[in-house]
Design a protein around this motif. Sequence first.
Motif, mmCIF file in Angstrom:
data_model
loop_
_atom_site.group_PDB
_atom_site.id
_atom_site.type_symbol
_atom_site.label_atom_id
_atom_site.label_comp_id
_atom_site.label_asym_id
_atom_site.label_seq_id
_atom_site.Cartn_x
_atom_site.Cartn_y
_atom_site.Cartn_z
ATOM 1 N N SER A 25 0.791 -1.181 -0.081
ATOM 2 C CA SER A 25 -0.157 -0.278 0.012
ATOM 3 C C SER A 25 0.980 1.330 0.074
ATOM 4 O O SER A 25 0.574 2.247 -0.610
ATOM 5 N N TYR A 26 2.131 1.135 0.728
ATOM 6 C CA TYR A 26 2.888 2.303 0.874
ATOM 7 C C TYR A 26 3.368 2.702 -0.489
ATOM 8 O O TYR A 26 3.572 3.734 -0.837
ATOM 9 N N ARG A 81 0.751 3.772 -2.894
ATOM 10 C CA ARG A 81 0.445 5.458 -2.622
ATOM 11 C C ARG A 81 1.284 6.419 -2.967
ATOM 12 O O ARG A 81 1.283 7.451 -3.427
ATOM 13 N N GLU A 82 2.806 6.000 -2.303
ATOM 14 C CA GLU A 82 3.675 7.172 -2.313
ATOM 15 C C GLU A 82 4.534 7.067 -3.585
ATOM 16 O O GLU A 82 4.990 8.092 -4.157
ATOM 17 N N THR A 126 -1.510 6.330 -6.101
ATOM 18 C CA THR A 126 -2.610 5.594 -6.301
ATOM 19 C C THR A 126 -3.080 4.887 -5.113
ATOM 20 O O THR A 126 -2.113 4.337 -4.507
ATOM 21 N N GLU A 127 -4.295 4.754 -4.641
ATOM 22 C CA GLU A 127 -4.795 3.927 -3.731
ATOM 23 C C GLU A 127 -5.468 2.705 -4.239
ATOM 24 O O GLU A 127 -5.862 1.677 -3.633
#
Length: 322
Positions: A273-274, A277-278, A282-283
Amino acid sequence: MDNNGQQRPADNSKEWKLIEKALLSAQAEQRTARRWGIFFKLLTFTYLIVVLALLRVPGGADRHASVSGEHAAIIEVNGPIAADQEASADAIVGALREAFDNPDVLGVILRINSPGGSPVQSGYVYDEIKRLKAERPDVPVYAVIVDLGASGAYYIAAAADEIYADKASLVGSIGVIGSGFGFTGAMEKFGVERRLYTSGEHKAFLDPFSPQKEDEKAFWESVLKVTHNQFIDQVKAGRGDRLADDPKLFSGLVWTGEQALEYGLIDGLGSSSYVARELLGTEELENYTFQPDPFQRLIERFGASFGQGVASFFSQQTVMLR
């Protein structure tokens, strides 16, 4: 019978009891047969419903046809890396190609939790990642090590643009192993004679029931060394000057995520997820991991489970954990 030839009441009562018992037994058998009939009808009906439901699940190339918008593609590398396992080269390569073919994929995240396995299977995946990246350099590939990314699993990860792990993940084990057993001493103790017929001086090479030969031992060690050097070369090609100049890196040792970061085996600490996202902005994460054909999988599982269940029911064996 009395003196007049008529049946006594006691005899008449015994006959009626026998008749009654036979009728009750027949009724019980009929009820049992009806119950088994209902059971198998329900079983068949449930089976057909599940099959029809699974047939509605999309598979293959169109699994992600309904996914709209940009997203990160997740590909799981779980368990041993081998031709007949979930993490086979065919399964991973197929998922990679599907992800790279989707224009909405912002990047690929290999989520790794594996002790490694076949160097051949790992090499196939490594080479395919490099090929796909050359075709679509706009699609970055990140490897995220969960609990374990060792040996062949790290081989695959080295092809990624960057590698991430948790601070407690185990990373490394850049080495090659070949193991076996020798039973010659036990055979002598129990008086077992080995009868082996071969054509070719080394056809019985590594036979555990024959004495070890020094020249064959040296040859096998040279094979392992060549494979190890191939592994090292690929890791160096993937990681470049990010690797620390320390021979311990290629000794087969494993490190925690924090230690691996110091040695340059990984680029940072973070989860899937990191990374999405980073690094990809995108999520949205979509799992592209290869899924076997649901119908075939159902047939295999149903056949095995049903066979075991029937055998267990009729033999009334105790369920064993293994």
